[in-house]
Design an enzyme around this catalytic site. Structure first.
Site, PDB file in Angstrom:
ATOM      1  N   CYS A 183       0.832  -1.204   0.000  1.00  0.00           N
ATOM      2  CA  CYS A 183       0.000   0.000   0.000  1.00  0.00           C
ATOM      3  C   CYS A 183       0.868   1.256   0.000  1.00  0.00           C
ATOM      4  O   CYS A 183       0.464   2.299  -0.512  1.00  0.00           O
ATOM      5  CB  CYS A 183      -0.950  -0.005   1.189  1.00  0.00           C
ATOM      6  SG  CYS A 183      -0.149  -0.157   2.806  1.00  0.00           S
ATOM      7  N   HIS A 456      -1.733   1.341   7.607  1.00  0.00           N
ATOM      8  CA  HIS A 456      -2.139   1.159   6.198  1.00  0.00           C
ATOM      9  C   HIS A 456      -2.173   2.515   5.513  1.00  0.00           C
ATOM     10  O   HIS A 456      -2.738   3.473   6.025  1.00  0.00           O
ATOM     11  CB  HIS A 456      -3.516   0.500   6.143  1.00  0.00           C
ATOM     12  CG  HIS A 456      -4.029   0.310   4.750  1.00  0.00           C
ATOM     13  ND1 HIS A 456      -3.408  -0.526   3.839  1.00  0.00           N
ATOM     14  CD2 HIS A 456      -5.087   0.855   4.097  1.00  0.00           C
ATOM     15  CE1 HIS A 456      -4.067  -0.493   2.697  1.00  0.00           C
ATOM     16  NE2 HIS A 456      -5.093   0.350   2.822  1.00  0.00           N
TER      17      HIS A 456
END
Length: 502
Positions: A183, A456
């Site tokens: 990510c 994230h």
């Protein structure tokens, strides 16, 4: 716009791993190379009109009869199945045929690893067959400049009406598959592909590669821009990009979560080195940026940071100007002292930022970054006027800001024992006046922002004047301005509105 992600496992193999995907070895027997070439020729790239007709006729799911739903072909037998409805998964489980090929992109999927895999030999065959297909289709080399034929020019003259990009157009929006803790890469790729000048450069085929085949990151970025602006809505699998980053920035190789800021700097560095043969200034003039480089990366992202060191005895000033690609800003909550700077602590608005009592703004962080700093007796410098070591003060100012300025909020603090995240909320404006921190007077507006939530990374990108979208790997959703401004910013990208005078 919501895009359904590809099923994603926990592993993404490349040949930089000593083991790689061990399940490939079971396929590499007898005439596997020739068999794989036939599959690419007939069912993936389809270079001739005959093979394209055959593909359209025969490539349907053997279970539901669908042409779409991401068809895959079994590598062990003649079976086509759709990935979305998991018919190819059922076949793999029942027959123990662990490998299948994506008929649209040519990627190899392993049902044991539950992920798309990379194999050097298979990749070489895929690229060779793709080049053959391009040649058969008359496309030529990958980046051959398109020029309209006489017939096409005639058609353009008789059909002046053009397709326009409207404010509701979503072209350029495309999700990216997470290849296992990637990510950090995906959010930076989204920011780069939505940088207007970078987009215009790559979509106009300006890159002239001078490197060995398959090793140029700029070539891969060119292909990435083509993929993003092709109109396709299915998520893109950036496995080639990841492999090249691992090759050229080895400290980022591996499956651990990496830092998005570190990836940005590494990517800009590799792109800068790989596109030095390109120029967007053909008149031979010296590049107008502190790196003195005409490559597209420096033209857009390089600024100049001026450091003035003043002797406390003779008040002589020593000035240096260093190039930068980003500005890293300290935050309250770190071990570095951060004193209140905001004149708007009573709830007023400063630089367009809503400044609630006790909150921190981007302007605060910039004020701290550019404040005079007393270096102290332990950091004396040799003064050119006094010809001896003296105490001094140091102040940083922006000599020249780049077209796209990146502000990095330092949310990670490292010590010998731990790595701590700083969660201090920092408000930032959509439009940023840099006058207080500059020798000249540019004005910026926010174009992209990357955020970090619970380990994230996601990103917000600005598609049109007031249209924002949140990019969370393969999922893209429309976002409000409030969503953007309420996010926990990590990397903030601002695009210059007015260029300063030279």
């Amino acid at each position: 716009t919501s895009i359904v992600p590809f099923p994603n496992g926990n592993h993404f193999w490349t040949d930089s791993s000593p083991a790689g995907c061990s399940h490939v070895n079971g396929y590499k027997v007898d005439n596997w190379k020739q068999n794989l070439r036939v599959i690419y020729q007939c069912f993936v790239w389809s270079g001739t009109a005959e093979t394209r007709r055959r593909k359209a006729k025969s490539c349907i799911c053997h279970m539901c009869g669908a042409h779409l739903n991401r068809l895959h072909s079994c590598l062990y037998c003649v079976f086509f199945g759709c990935f979305t409805k998991k018919h190819i998964h059922e076949h793999a489980k029942n027959k123990r045929h662990n490998l299948a090929i994506d008929l649209l992109y040519g990627g190899i999927y392993c049902f044991v690893c539950q992920d798309y895999i990379y194999d050097k030999d298979m990749e070489q065959i895929a690229k060779e067959e793709q080049r053959k297909a391009w040649k058969l289709q008359g496309i030529g080399e990958k980046y051959t400049t398109w020029e309209p034929t006489k017939r096409e020019l005639e058609l353009l003259r008789h059909n002046p009406k053009r397709r326009k990009i409207t404010t509701n157009c979503t072209i350029g929006l495309r999700g990216l598959i997470n290849l296992g803790n990637t990510c950090f890469m995906n959010c930076i790729v989204q920011a780069l592909t939505h940088t207007p000048l970078l987009r215009d450069f790559f979509l106009s085929d300006r890159h002239k590669c001078e490197m060995q085949s398959n090793s140029c990151l700029v070539c891969e970025m060119s292909q990435l821009f083509q993929e993003f602006y092709s109109g396709h809505r299915s998520p893109h699998i950036p496995f080639r990009l990841l492999h090249l980053v691992w090759t050229h920035a080895r400290h980022l190789a591996g499956y651990e979560q990496q830092d998005a800021h570190e990836f940005l700097i590494a990517a800009l560095d590799v792109l800068h080195r790989h596109c030095k043969g390109d120029t967007i200034n053909d008149n031979g003039k010296k590049a107008n940026n502190p790196n003195h480089c005409n490559c597209i990366i420096d033209q857009i992202f390089t600024g100049g940071l001026q450091s003035d060191v003043t002797c406390q005895v003779c008040h002589g000033v020593s000035t240096t100007i260093d190039p930068f690609w980003d500005i890293s800003l300290d935050l309250p909550g770190s071990s570095t002292p951060f004193w209140p700077l905001s004149p708007g602590g009573d709830g007023s608005t400063v630089n367009g930022e809503s400044h609630l009592s006790g909150s921190t703004t981007l302007t605060d962080c910039l004020r701290r970054f550019t404040r005079p700093e007393h270096l102290g007796s332990s950091a004396k410098i040799k003064c050119g006027g006094c010809h001896s070591y003296q105490e001094s003060t140091k102040q940083l100012t922006m000599k020249k800001l780049p077209i796209v300025a990146c502000f990095h909020l330092k949310r990670f603090e490292h010590s010998a024992k731990l790595r701590r995240k700083i969660t201090t909320y920092v408000s930032f404006p959509l439009e940023l006046d840099m006058t207080p921190f500059m020798l000249l007077y540019p004005y910026f507006e926010c174009c992209n922002a990357s955020t970090l939530e619970s380990g994230h990374y996601t990103s917000f990108i600005r598609q049109h004047k007031d249209q924002w979208f949140k990019c969370d790997d393969a999922i893209i959703t429309k976002a409000s301005i409030k969503d953007v401004l309420d996010s926990e910013g990590y990397l903030l990208f601002y695009h210059k509105q007015f260029l300063e005078y030279e």
